[in-house]
Design a protein around this motif. Sequence first.
Motif, PDB file in Angstrom:
ATOM      1  N   LYS A  86       4.864   2.410  11.508  1.00 28.97           N
ATOM      2  CA  LYS A  86       5.700   3.590  11.744  1.00 28.97           C
ATOM      3  C   LYS A  86       4.802   4.817  11.893  1.00 28.97           C
ATOM      4  O   LYS A  86       3.818   4.959  11.180  1.00 28.97           O
ATOM      5  N   ASP A  87       5.174   5.695  12.787  1.00 30.49           N
ATOM      6  CA  ASP A  87       4.512   6.989  12.860  1.00 30.49           C
ATOM      7  C   ASP A  87       4.781   7.701  11.540  1.00 30.49           C
ATOM      8  O   ASP A  87       5.906   7.688  11.040  1.00 30.49           O
ATOM      9  N   HIS A  92       6.987   7.895   5.913  1.00 28.84           N
ATOM     10  CA  HIS A  92       5.852   7.608   5.056  1.00 28.84           C
ATOM     11  C   HIS A  92       6.260   7.840   3.617  1.00 28.84           C
ATOM     12  O   HIS A  92       7.257   8.488   3.332  1.00 28.84           O
ATOM     13  N   LEU A  93       5.504   7.271   2.737  1.00 32.84           N
ATOM     14  CA  LEU A  93       5.785   7.317   1.314  1.00 32.84           C
ATOM     15  C   LEU A  93       4.593   7.971   0.636  1.00 32.84           C
ATOM     16  O   LEU A  93       3.462   7.497   0.774  1.00 32.84           O
ATOM     17  N   ALA A  94       4.809   9.087  -0.047  1.00 32.05           N
ATOM     18  CA  ALA A  94       3.727   9.808  -0.715  1.00 32.05           C
ATOM     19  C   ALA A  94       3.849   9.637  -2.224  1.00 32.05           C
ATOM     20  O   ALA A  94       4.864  10.002  -2.811  1.00 32.05           O
ATOM     21  N   MET A 131      -3.001   5.040   4.017  1.00 35.37           N
ATOM     22  CA  MET A 131      -3.175   3.631   4.375  1.00 35.37           C
ATOM     23  C   MET A 131      -1.811   3.097   4.787  1.00 35.37           C
ATOM     24  O   MET A 131      -0.812   3.793   4.653  1.00 35.37           O
ATOM     25  N   TYR A 132      -1.779   1.854   5.260  1.00 36.69           N
ATOM     26  CA  TYR A 132      -0.519   1.204   5.598  1.00 36.69           C
ATOM     27  C   TYR A 132      -0.259   0.049   4.651  1.00 36.69           C
ATOM     28  O   TYR A 132      -1.185  -0.657   4.266  1.00 36.69           O
ATOM     29  N   GLN A 138       3.420   3.824   6.281  1.00 39.27           N
ATOM     30  CA  GLN A 138       2.252   4.567   5.839  1.00 39.27           C
ATOM     31  C   GLN A 138       2.460   5.011   4.394  1.00 39.27           C
ATOM     32  O   GLN A 138       3.508   5.564   4.039  1.00 39.27           O
ATOM     33  N   VAL A 139       1.472   4.719   3.568  1.00 37.72           N
ATOM     34  CA  VAL A 139       1.502   5.117   2.161  1.00 37.72           C
ATOM     35  C   VAL A 139       0.414   6.165   1.964  1.00 37.72           C
ATOM     36  O   VAL A 139      -0.725   5.991   2.377  1.00 37.72           O
ATOM     37  N   GLU A 140       0.813   7.246   1.348  1.00 36.10           N
ATOM     38  CA  GLU A 140      -0.076   8.373   1.080  1.00 36.10           C
ATOM     39  C   GLU A 140      -0.236   8.478  -0.431  1.00 36.10           C
ATOM     40  O   GLU A 140       0.743   8.404  -1.168  1.00 36.10           O
ATOM     41  N   ILE A 141      -1.464   8.627  -0.882  1.00 35.53           N
ATOM     42  CA  ILE A 141      -1.691   9.006  -2.273  1.00 35.53           C
ATOM     43  C   ILE A 141      -2.136  10.454  -2.215  1.00 35.53           C
ATOM     44  O   ILE A 141      -3.026  10.812  -1.429  1.00 35.53           O
TER      45      ILE A 141
END
Length: 189
Positions: A86-87, A92-94, A131-132, A138-141
């Motif tokens: 996904k764009d 995305h998940l932060a 990262m994905y 997309q997962v964001e930390i």
Amino acid sequence: MNTSLKPLGNIHHAAYRCVDAEQTRWFYEDLLGLKLAAAFEEDIDFGENLGRNRHFLHMFFELGDGNYIAFFDEPGISKPEHFQRKDSFDMHLALETESLDSLRNWQEQLNAQGKTCLGPIDHGFVHSVYMYDPNGIQVEITCRAENSEAIMKQEAASARAALAAWTAKTRQQKEQVFGSERLDKRARR
């Protein structure tokens, strides 16, 4: 808005479709350290005119604040195109960590385990690595910048004006793409 309602307090869970429950468990539990809190096998008719009940496993991973990230493993209806990357503007998940040092430690640990984390990127109010997951999400930390609270407070003072200016600037372009009816979805009385 009904002022007698108490404001919503938090996100209980955000839910996504997954390719495979075990692969998703590995990513969120083994790599990111989230506890697998529940896995419910369910058969439910959501009234979606599918001609059958939906049969799926619904997993919940517990975050440090007691809220959850959930996933549906539903092989009977899932398709490969559901899991293309996904764009990040679409989804995305932060997930938040406490400091820039912690963010760098997460990045180092994940990279050492073979997961490529891009960044850190300085967004001004937060710093993030990306990262994905195995499902194309997309997962964001992320961690808050030292002055994040002041930045958000300053932005809050001008947020409505910024939104109004953006709407005026982009309305004509959006009407050409989506049509004005699509842009005016407020309930009409």
